[in-house]
Design an enzyme around this catalytic site. Structure first.
Site, mmCIF file in Angstrom:
data_model
loop_
_atom_site.group_PDB
_atom_site.id
_atom_site.type_symbol
_atom_site.label_atom_id
_atom_site.label_comp_id
_atom_site.label_asym_id
_atom_site.label_seq_id
_atom_site.Cartn_x
_atom_site.Cartn_y
_atom_site.Cartn_z
ATOM 1 N NE ARG A 1 0.516 -61.722 32.833
ATOM 2 C CZ ARG A 1 -0.573 -61.336 33.300
ATOM 3 N NH1 ARG A 1 -1.598 -62.084 33.298
ATOM 4 N NH2 ARG A 1 -0.885 -61.920 34.638
ATOM 5 C CE LYS B 1 4.068 -53.964 40.510
ATOM 6 N NZ LYS B 1 2.161 -54.556 40.765
#
Length: 511
Positions: free
Chosen positions: A361, A287
């Site tokens: 996920r 990130k």
């Protein structure tokens, strides 16, 4: 944060007012003209001083507005706070009494004790007011050094006043037993919410997967059955999707399972599953640096699950429930998984890793499958700070809701509307599902920029089978949420009140 301690004292409508010395008194009134209840008693004792003061202060009639008076004749205390609580002014807030309590928390200041005269509030309404006070008073300040300047300055008038560690709130009410019972139930939910906030607010160097699992294990004190699986146990089960996220971290992964058996023997449980990425760098797909410190909150879903299990156990909910949280840290170590890797999930489905920052996920895939095959729940709900895309769609007022079951979706929407923790249903469908097809594996872990929250939900849906299921994307609501009278901290505890309301309404009412 100041800890609020509540005690209840019987005070009949016609009883004499106590003398409170230096303890501030908060009086809830439903109208300025005519004054009633305790306010009328104060006014009569002061020969009309309160009514005159209220008119002079031009008190706003809005719900929860407060005005302070000092040395008012007839008042039980030298510091009197009059708070408007006219039922006709509640507005359209779904939890007006809770919000009223949140506003009242601002009146605590640096006082070590306050008295609250609840007027004609019912026991249940009063319990919500007190819960709101507890939520609104919350501050996460355990890592702030104590202000020692008072000691340095000596004991003169210039020494700054220290905030109290505990505020004793004495509640004067006509029915003490009813008030205590109602508050015990409401306080269980408030305490669960604060537990979730604490977890989200903890710094990532303190709260790793092992420490987080320890918080879950502590629920054993409330008769929650807790099991924690380590990396070897998860590897034996084939949880390679979850473990792939963790392999770049020195901190080992954990799966914590919490069972509350308050319902009928043999009845299938309600299952709540949470994403617990204790810190998310994005892994190899790292990130940007700006704002990365907020990624300590990427376990907001798991925090909610722990807080909810606390609430259910503390209030002895008449339901069977299981909470499952996958706990990992996503780091860009030399052992970290790479874009292009293919992992095999516990369900036997293969997943091509396109972006290592689409890691939540992967954690949920194994946690959902494990929960489904192990507990065969009647319904399964997961919570995750899953996508920034949900904030593009919904901002921070609603969590995104995805579901394979219309009845469940409607029930969660109603619980959100009534609790104030709102959800909005988003679409699913074959066109979105097609976006996560992979050239090399059964699926890939991201479908690209467009419809990012939806393709993430489509990914999760592949692991729930026919179980009625809902996915709540709480990225905009569980951390760095907008400030309100009920919360001024980074972590909001979002989801605890929502799911407690859902379980209470749908599953306990049918018991």
């Amino acid at each position: 944060m100041p800890q609020l301690s509540f005690s209840f004292v019987e005070h009949a409508a016609d009883a004499a007012l106590p003398t409170l010395d230096d303890v501030p008194a908060i009086v809830l009134i439903d109208a300025v003209e005519p004054l009633s209840g305790v306010a009328a008693q104060i006014d009569e004792a002061g020969e009309g001083a309160l009514a005159t003061a209220l008119k002079a202060a031009a008190v706003k009639p809005s719900w929860g507005s407060s005005t302070s008076f000092f040395a008012l004749p007839g008042a039980p205390s030298g510091h009197l706070v009059v708070c408007m609580a006219d039922a006709e002014k509640k507005g359209d807030d779904p939890e007006p009494n809770l919000m009223l309590g949140g506003k009242l928390s601002a009146q605590l200041g640096k006082h070590g004790a306050v008295a609250l005269f609840a007027g004609a509030f019912s026991a249940d309404d009063l319990a919500q007011v007190l819960s709101g006070m507890k939520l609104g008073a919350y501050r996460f300040e355990r890592y702030k050094s104590k202000d020692t300047s008072a000691d340095d300055a000596g004991e003169g008038d210039d020494a700054p006043e220290q905030a109290p560690q505990t505020v004793e709130v004495t509640v004067y009410t006509a029915d003490v037993a009813a008030a205590e019972d109602a508050f015990a139930e409401a306080d269980a939910v408030a305490s669960g919410t604060l537990l979730a906030r604490d977890l989200v607010n903890e710094p990532p160097n303190v709260l790793g997967p092992v420490e987080f699992a320890g918080v879950a294990e502590a629920l054993g004190e409330l008769d929650v059955d807790v099991t924690v699986l380590d990396g070897d146990q998860m590897a034996e089960l084939g949880m390679n999707a979850l473990l792939g996220v963790a392999q770049g971290s020195e901190r080992p992964a954990r799966l914590a399972i919490m069972q509350w058996n308050g319902g009928a023997d043999g009845e299938k449980p309600v299952a709540i599953v949470g994403k617990g990425v204790v810190f998310d760098t994005g892994g190899i797909s790292i990130k940007p640096a700006g704002g990365m410190e907020d990624m300590k909150g990427d376990m907001g879903g798991a925090a909610c699950v722990v807080g909810l299990m606390h609430a259910l156990a503390a209030r002895k909910a008449k339901v069977n429930a299981v909470g499952v949280i996958g706990l990992v840290e996503n780091m860009p170590d030399g052992k970290a998984q790479r874009p292009g890797d293919i992992v095999t999930s516990m369900a036997g489905k293969t997943i091509e890793i396109i972006n290592t920052d689409a890691e939540g996920r992967l954690v949920l895939a194994d946690a959902l499958h494990y929960t489904r095959v192990t507990y065969e729940p009647k319904v399964m709900i997961d919570l995750a700070t899953l996508t920034g895309a949900i904030m593009v769609a919904l901002g921070q007022d609603h969590a995104g809701m995805f579901s394979n079951n219309d009845e469940l979706a409607a029930q969660l929407h109603e619980a959100g509307q009534s609790s104030g923790e709102k959800v909005w249903r988003m679409p699913l469908g074959p066109a979105y599902n097609k976006l996560i097809e992979s050239r090399f594996a059964d699926m890939k872990n991201t479908g690209g920029r467009f419809a990012g929250s939806i393709t993430a939900a489509e990914f999760l849906q592949r692991f729930v089978g026919d179980t009625p299921w809902a996915h709540l994307d709480v990225a905009g609501t569980a951390m760095s949420a907008p400030k309100s009278p009920l919360n001024a901290s980074f972590g909001s505890g979002f989801g605890v009140r929502l799911l407690d309301r859902y379980i209470r309404t749908v599953h306990e009412s049918a018991a």
